[in-house]
Design an enzyme around this catalytic site. Structure first.
Site, PDB file in Angstrom:
ATOM      1  CG  LEU A  10      -1.803   1.231   1.409  1.00  0.00           C
ATOM      2  CD1 LEU A  10      -2.805   1.392   0.288  1.00  0.00           C
ATOM      3  CD2 LEU A  10      -2.550   1.163   2.753  1.00  0.00           C
ATOM      4  CB  THR A  17       1.259   6.905   3.516  1.00  0.00           C
ATOM      5  OG1 THR A  17       1.938   5.710   3.183  1.00  0.00           O
ATOM      6  CG2 THR A  17      -0.193   6.824   3.146  1.00  0.00           C
ATOM      7  CB  ALA A 115       3.679  -3.547   7.409  1.00  0.00           C
TER       8      ALA A 115
END
Ligand code: G6P
Ligand code: MG
Length: 217
Positions: A10, A17, A115
């Site tokens: 992700l 992010t 994670a």
């Protein structure tokens, strides 16, 4: 090789992010009285929250007791959550949506292997949860990357053998996890820093399935 499933990390693959993680960790470092650089932040990519905290504390040469360690992790996450509250689909990295849709249209299964314990929240903020057939996040695994658990669980839930899976990863720990799971892997980022991927690409812009199939034929 026939690609039956693609598994995506992700953070750094679907959405950037890293800067939010960085600002949140830097705030913790500031409070503890040491400087935490962006270069140091590179070491946290793909690493779990608690391991990230341990790396941060090593950088600052700080030792804390278990209770403080827990409190710092919670505090960091509260900062991080406040940043991602305002995240929008506009932050999805270029070409990702088109690539996911192309996979779906070609019958290739899609999984998320991250994670992050905030994965579902982020997918919802980006409005793309339904694009994934399975989501394995930090809440579902006990062994962090480079252990292959997150990807092996994804493959198992999709009913696909690891050797028919292709993983997309921006962190060395993630590439190693894919390899340890017997999967194919494409790195996202700079080939100078990412070792052992089959190929390294800068991102999904101008990337399509035919191109990838040709690499693996
Ligand atoms: C990803 C990021 C890491 C982060 C980890 C845990 O792997 O690359 O930087 O530490 O997720 O994220 P979380 O949202 O659970 O704190
Ligand atoms: Mg990542």
């Amino acid at each position: 090789m026939k690609i039956k499933a693609c598994l995506f990390d992700l953070d750094g693959v679907v959405v950037d992010t890293a800067r939010y993680h960085y600002i949140a960790w830097k705030r913790i470092a500031d409070q503890l009285g040491f400087y935490f650089s962006e270069l140091d932040n590179e070491k946290l990519k793909g690493v779990s929250r608690m391991e990230s905290l341990d790396i941060l504390l090593r950088v600052g040469k700080k030792e804390v007791d278990i209770k403080t360690r827990e409190e710092l992790a919670i505090l960091k996450n509260s900062y991080y959550l406040s940043f991602i509250q305002s995240m929008t689909p506009g932050e999805i990295l270029p070409g990702v949506i088109e690539f996911l849709d192309e996979l779906r249209n070609n019958g290739i299964l899609i999984g998320l292997g991250s994670a992050s314990k905030n994965s579902l929240l982020i997918l919802d903020k980006l409005n793309i949860r339904e694009k994934f057939d399975v989501v394995i996040d930090g809440n579902k695994v006990s062994n962090a990357k480079p252990d292959p658990e997150v990807f092996l669980n994804g493959a198992a839930e999709l009913g696909v053998s690891p050797s028919d899976c292709l993983v997309f990863e921006d962190a060395q720990a993630g590439i190693d996890a894919a390899r340890n799971g017997g999967m194919h892997c494409i790195g996202i980022g700079n080939p100078e820093y990412l070792k052992n991927a089959d190929f390294v690409i800068p991102g999904f812009l101008k990337m399509d399935l035919d191109q990838i199939k040709s690499w693996y034929s």
